[in-house]
Motif scaffolding. Structure first.
Motif, mmCIF file in Angstrom:
data_model
loop_
_atom_site.group_PDB
_atom_site.id
_atom_site.type_symbol
_atom_site.label_atom_id
_atom_site.label_comp_id
_atom_site.label_asym_id
_atom_site.label_seq_id
_atom_site.Cartn_x
_atom_site.Cartn_y
_atom_site.Cartn_z
ATOM 1 N N GLU A 4 50.737 6.660 -79.723
ATOM 2 C CA GLU A 4 51.480 7.837 -80.119
ATOM 3 C C GLU A 4 50.629 8.704 -81.040
ATOM 4 O OE1 GLU A 4 55.142 6.373 -81.791
ATOM 5 O OE2 GLU A 4 56.157 6.578 -79.865
ATOM 6 N N ILE A 5 50.587 10.011 -80.745
ATOM 7 C CA ILE A 5 49.746 10.956 -81.474
ATOM 8 C C ILE A 5 50.628 12.044 -82.059
ATOM 9 C CG2 ILE A 5 47.802 12.567 -81.289
ATOM 10 C CD1 ILE A 5 46.882 10.970 -78.840
ATOM 11 N N LYS A 6 50.401 12.348 -83.328
ATOM 12 C CA LYS A 6 51.166 13.403 -83.982
ATOM 13 C C LYS A 6 50.585 14.771 -83.653
ATOM 14 C CE LYS A 6 52.931 11.034 -88.109
ATOM 15 N NZ LYS A 6 52.972 11.072 -89.590
ATOM 16 N N TRP A 7 51.471 15.761 -83.559
ATOM 17 C CA TRP A 7 51.030 17.137 -83.435
ATOM 18 C C TRP A 7 50.597 17.640 -84.811
ATOM 19 C CZ3 TRP A 7 49.823 19.233 -79.032
ATOM 20 C CH2 TRP A 7 50.439 18.786 -77.862
ATOM 21 N N PHE A 827 56.899 18.431 -73.098
ATOM 22 C CA PHE A 827 56.432 17.885 -74.369
ATOM 23 C C PHE A 827 57.546 18.131 -75.390
ATOM 24 C CE2 PHE A 827 52.588 18.368 -72.020
ATOM 25 C CZ PHE A 827 51.677 17.444 -72.517
ATOM 26 N N LYS A 828 58.458 17.183 -75.495
ATOM 27 C CA LYS A 828 59.674 17.389 -76.275
ATOM 28 C C LYS A 828 59.423 17.424 -77.780
ATOM 29 C CE LYS A 828 62.683 15.295 -72.787
ATOM 30 N NZ LYS A 828 63.688 14.247 -72.512
ATOM 31 N N GLN A 829 58.332 16.810 -78.222
ATOM 32 C CA GLN A 829 58.068 16.771 -79.661
ATOM 33 C C GLN A 829 57.256 17.968 -80.138
ATOM 34 O OE1 GLN A 829 59.600 14.569 -81.532
ATOM 35 N NE2 GLN A 829 60.459 13.710 -79.650
ATOM 36 N N LYS A 859 46.973 20.619 -82.335
ATOM 37 C CA LYS A 859 46.206 19.554 -81.684
ATOM 38 C C LYS A 859 47.106 18.345 -81.490
ATOM 39 C CE LYS A 859 42.116 16.604 -82.422
ATOM 40 N NZ LYS A 859 41.005 16.287 -83.366
ATOM 41 N N GLY A 860 47.065 17.789 -80.258
ATOM 42 C CA GLY A 860 47.920 16.644 -79.988
ATOM 43 C C GLY A 860 47.586 16.006 -78.665
ATOM 44 N N GLU A 867 53.345 11.330 -77.230
ATOM 45 C CA GLU A 867 53.793 12.109 -78.383
ATOM 46 C C GLU A 867 54.447 11.227 -79.445
ATOM 47 O OE1 GLU A 867 55.180 16.479 -77.499
ATOM 48 O OE2 GLU A 867 56.275 15.084 -76.209
ATOM 49 N N PHE A 868 54.109 11.493 -80.701
ATOM 50 C CA PHE A 868 54.757 10.862 -81.845
ATOM 51 C C PHE A 868 55.930 11.746 -82.260
ATOM 52 C CE2 PHE A 868 55.388 9.732 -86.294
ATOM 53 C CZ PHE A 868 55.229 8.346 -86.280
#
Length: 879
Positions: A4-7, A827-829, A859-860, A867-868
């Motif tokens: 999981e990667i944060k935006w 990309f819901k987050q 960046k994400g 997605e985080f």
């Protein structure tokens, strides 16, 4: 298991239209320190919160809260007190309102469902929460509330299609914390019991609760543009309050600009308002800042001049006072936001900045306490009292270079709005195209809240080449994100309105692009639409990659402001839809910092915008498009002596020559896109009479002939926005097309089905455009662009303007199809709605850079499964 990667936001902060700020009472933070919380709205759709006095900002996810630049949010009176919920009320789309009880982590709608507006009109002015009874709320509403901030009265009057004397306005009241609402005053209303409401009063602006004991908690004041109203029953009914002493105009121009008050149970009542400065027919000048004290009448605070001497023929210029602020905690402390001119005309030659005046004795005397930007009188640089930011250091360097010039450059910071903390009254937040926060306990010390310095020491030692780290206040549109093909640490952002930014540490910090045009008197402070790189290493010793840029002084090409709304400042002749004269150049650089600029031959970029550039490796040539003119080509000579020629005579017979994009494929094929040209017929936008020529054109290798591809589509496309060509196959072409209808969504919730909006793939076999299914994308979006993943050819990214008409969508404008456009996943987050483009490097195919229309770059993950969860407020602050 997927990682999981944060935006994460990137780039420079500021340089968008920030409006309607609010400041809370003191709140105890996780570090034990007590500070006010701050909120800012942006006209591009974002809402931002800071819990550390502007040092960092967090963007609320659009599904939680979307920006409303026409109404000020409100912190509950007991916000921050021990054991009390952290309640904030804020305007959402159209007439909707939202509330949070946990400081902004979760937001909920108040009133009816979001598909129906719960105040019939759009919210306007400010949200009022009674300081002794938080269940009592008031808010104004108007049918003439555009995205321009509520205090930008002059600009609203010019840009609105509804004249002031025709607008319908109301005051809405809730006595149950916003669950239900009733309108308690409406104007103009010839059937109203009170005669005052038979006339036009203008927009509702602000409210104030009289805390004097004699008022018994029942008296509330309200200000409109024309009148001051009063209620003696907690807002249930309204009547007219005295305006004796306020000036009257001979026209129907807006009059009252802002309103505030102060009182205490055992003290006095003071009411303040600012009135638009104006000139009578006999050349006398009226308007300014006015005080009502106890029994009145209103008196102008004479120490604040409403005129300033100039060198012009009439000998003076009007000073406008946009906002007055005060507080019950310190009733004699008053702030006034002032600008040296109104918004019309925007004359900057005299160099008098917008500023903030402060009085500690209820307006008897004033100090000028805010100097946001450098300027000079031709011999010396005038100092400023804000912490350095990426703009001040560049502009100071430019001013130093202009000392001794007969007409020095003057920097102007527009005054949009301000807010003061109710109980920390030396904390003031100021917003314009940049934002500043007055720091507590530090006289006249303002923090620039756009970015944080990370190189070259403390802000006082910053210089033009200093690096700045993103602090989250990202409010500007981006057209492209680029990574140097020969140096993965060198990144580049092509901005609207603030030129460009470069990074030499892979996006960790950013330097603002140089300001001046080499060898010219003009300077860039607007748009870079695209960058093209030479795929070959630079043979010049000590130099970096060779690159070209599309520079223009007109922004928003080809977005709705230009195509649909013919926004003033962009359109020269609304009937023909032609763009105002501009400066456009092709820039060339060998280091991304120092540029030489090429004016193209003939009409070229003399008065028109350069909107794209592309490098042809097979031809060793650079191509550029000039909006409303044509396509230009220059052979790439190692001596950097570029000879430009126009290669688009084929199109001269078309009434529409709005060349927006050019793309050179490595096999020698060239593609060009002509976007929409609209004309105005009455109140309607005509897409057809001047649109001949719109479409995608292809020029085969070693050919001089252009052929329109996919001509058989019926009806013809009217508003193509962007195209994508597969880097491995020039016969694989995608086109994003927007819906041309202006009112896709109506206030009653009915929807006009989109006719042509979507993404299309060109079929070379039968020369047709095939519309992609895009299963999963529902609702009415305007498609902006399409992108092909560089290592996953079946992965197609669909980039949308995620809302039309102001209604909130379920998902953002960022989608991925893993099967060539058949099925899509959102990309819901991702926190922002409106997307321009994305960029992915072959060397890092799992990371994506998203260019937004109003929130810089994020960046994400390149795949939504990674997605985080995104939260602007990660955890609840302690009570």
């Amino acid at each position: 298991m997927a990682q999981e990667i944060k935006w994460k936001p990137l780039g420079l902060g500021g340089f968008g239209g920030m409006m309607t700020p609010a400041a809370s009472r003191l709140v105890t933070g996780v570090d034990g320190e007590r500070r006010p919380h701050l909120i800012i709205n942006c006209d591009m759709g974002g809402v931002y919160i800071s819990r550390d006095l502007g040092q960092t900002w967090q963007l609320f996810h659009y599904r939680q809260l979307r920006g409303n630049a026409a109404v000020k949010p409100a912190f509950a009176a007991d916000y921050g007190l021990p054991g009390k919920p952290l309640q904030i009320y804020a305007g959402a789309a159209f007439g909707q309102m939202k509330v949070t009880h946990d400081g902004g982590r979760n937001w909920n709608f108040l009133g009816p469902e979001r598909t129906v507006t719960n105040f019939e009109l759009r919210l306007h002015g400010e949200i009022f929460v009674h300081s002794e009874d938080s269940s009592l709320l008031l808010v104004g509403a108007s049918d003439d509330s555009e995205f321009f901030g509520y205090n930008l009265v002059d600009q609203k009057a010019r840009c609105s299609n509804i004249e002031l004397n025709k607008s319908v306005n109301k005051i809405n009241r809730s006595i149950d914390g916003g669950a239900t609402w009733q309108f308690v005053a409406s104007w103009p209303d010839p059937t109203a019991t009170a005669a005052i409401f038979h006339e036009t009063l203008g927009f509702p602006l602000a409210f104030y609760f009289d805390r004097r004991a004699a008022s018994e908690g029942k008296v509330i004041f309200a200000a409109t543009q024309k009148k001051i109203l009063v209620s003696e029953d907690r807002g249930a009914t309204w009547g007219e309050f005295s305006i004796e002493g306020l000036p009257e105009t001979e026209t129907h121009e807006p009059l009252i600009r802002s309103f505030a008050g102060s009182s205490s149970p055992n003290g006095e009542l003071r009411l303040y308002c600012t009135v638009k400065s104006f000139e009578h027919e006999n050349r006398t000048i009226d308007g300014g800042v006015y005080l009502w004290h106890e029994d009145g009448p209103w008196k102008r605070l004479e120490k604040l001049e409403n005129r300033r001497p100039t060198n012009s023929e009439d000998g003076c210029r009007l000073i406008q006072f946009h906002q007055v602020l005060t507080s019950d905690e310190m009733p004699e402390l008053v702030y006034v936001v002032a600008a040296n001119t109104g918004f019309d005309p925007m004359d900057l030659d005299e160099g008098v900045h917008s500023t903030l005046y402060r009085s500690t004795n209820a307006g008897l005397t004033w100090d000028r306490t805010f100097f946001p930007f450098p300027s000079h009188d031709g011999t010396t640089v005038v100092p400023y009292n804000v912490s350095n930011n990426w703009a001040t250091v560049q502009k100071t360097a430019l001013l130093q270079s202009q000392l001794g010039s007969p007409k020095p450059f003057v920097s102007e910071e527009p005054a949009n709005d301000a807010a003061v903390s109710p109980d920390q009254t030396d904390v003031v937040v100021w917003v314009g195209t940049r934002s500043y926060v007055k720091q507590p306990g530090q006289p006249d010390n303002w923090l620039s809240t756009d970015s944080s310095l990370v190189k070259n020491g403390v802000p006082e030692n910053a210089g033009p080449e200093s690096g700045w780290i993103c602090n989250g206040l990202v409010v500007t549109a981006v057209w492209h994100y680029h990574i140097d093909p020969h140096d993965s640490n060198r990144h580049f952002i092509a901005y609207t309105d603030c030129n460009y930014a470069t990074s030499t540490d892979a996006g960790q910090s950013w330097t603002w692009g140089k300001y001046e045009l080499a060898g010219e008197d003009s300077f860039w402070q607007n748009t870079v639409y695209e960058i093209a790189y030479d795929p070959k290493p630079n043979p010049t010793a000590g130099k970096h990659t060779r690159m070209w840029g599309a520079f223009a002084s007109v922004h928003d090409i080809p977005n709705g402001n230009l195509i649909l709304y013919h926004q003033p400042g962009l359109i020269d002749d609304p009937n023909l839809g032609t763009v105002k004269d501009s400066i456009g150049r092709v820039g060339f650089s060998e280091d991304g910092w120092t540029w030489t600029y090429h004016q193209l031959p003939g009409d070229g970029s003399t008065t028109k915008s350069v909107t794209s550039v592309s490098y042809s490796q097979s031809e060793a040539a650079i191509y550029a498009t000039v909006f409303e003119d044509g396509i230009y080509r220059a052979k790439d000579e190692l001596a950097n002596d570029f000879q430009w020629e126009r290669i688009s005579d084929h199109f001269d017979a078309f009434p529409n020559r709005r060349f927006w994009r050019v793309t050179a494929h490595h096999d020698g094929t060239l593609f060009a896109l002509i976007t929409a040209c609209t004309a105005k017929i009455g109140d309607s936008i005509d897409f057809d009479s001047r649109n001949q020529g719109v479409g995608v054109y292809r020029r085969a290798p070693n050919s001089a002939d252009w052929q329109q591809i996919g001509q058989s589509v019926s009806p013809p496309f009217r508003w193509p926005r962007d195209m994508a060509v597969d880097s491995d196959d020039s016969n694989r072409v995608y086109l994003a097309v927007s819906e041309p209808l202006k009112n896709v969504n109506r206030l009653d919730g009915n929807v006009v089905p989109p006719e042509e909006s979507g993404v299309y793939q060109w079929s070379v076999v039968d020369d047709t455009w095939r519309r992609l299914e895009l299963n999963g994308i529902s609702g009415e979006y305007r498609h902006f662009s399409v992108y092909i993943h560089p290592t996953q050819p079946d992965w197609i990214y669909i980039l949308l303007e995620g809302e039309i008409g102001g209604l909130i969508r379920e998902h953002s404008g960022l989608w991925l199809s893993r099967n060539g456009g058949k099925d899509c996943e959102a990309f819901k987050q991702f926190p922002f709605m409106n997307i321009h483009r994305v960029w992915i490097s072959k060397d890092d195919p799992d990371t994506m850079y998203v260019c937004t229309n109003g929130a810089s770059v994020w960046k994400g993950p390149a795949d939504p499964v990674n997605e985080f969860p995104y939260h602007a407020v990660e955890s609840d602050p302690p009570a």
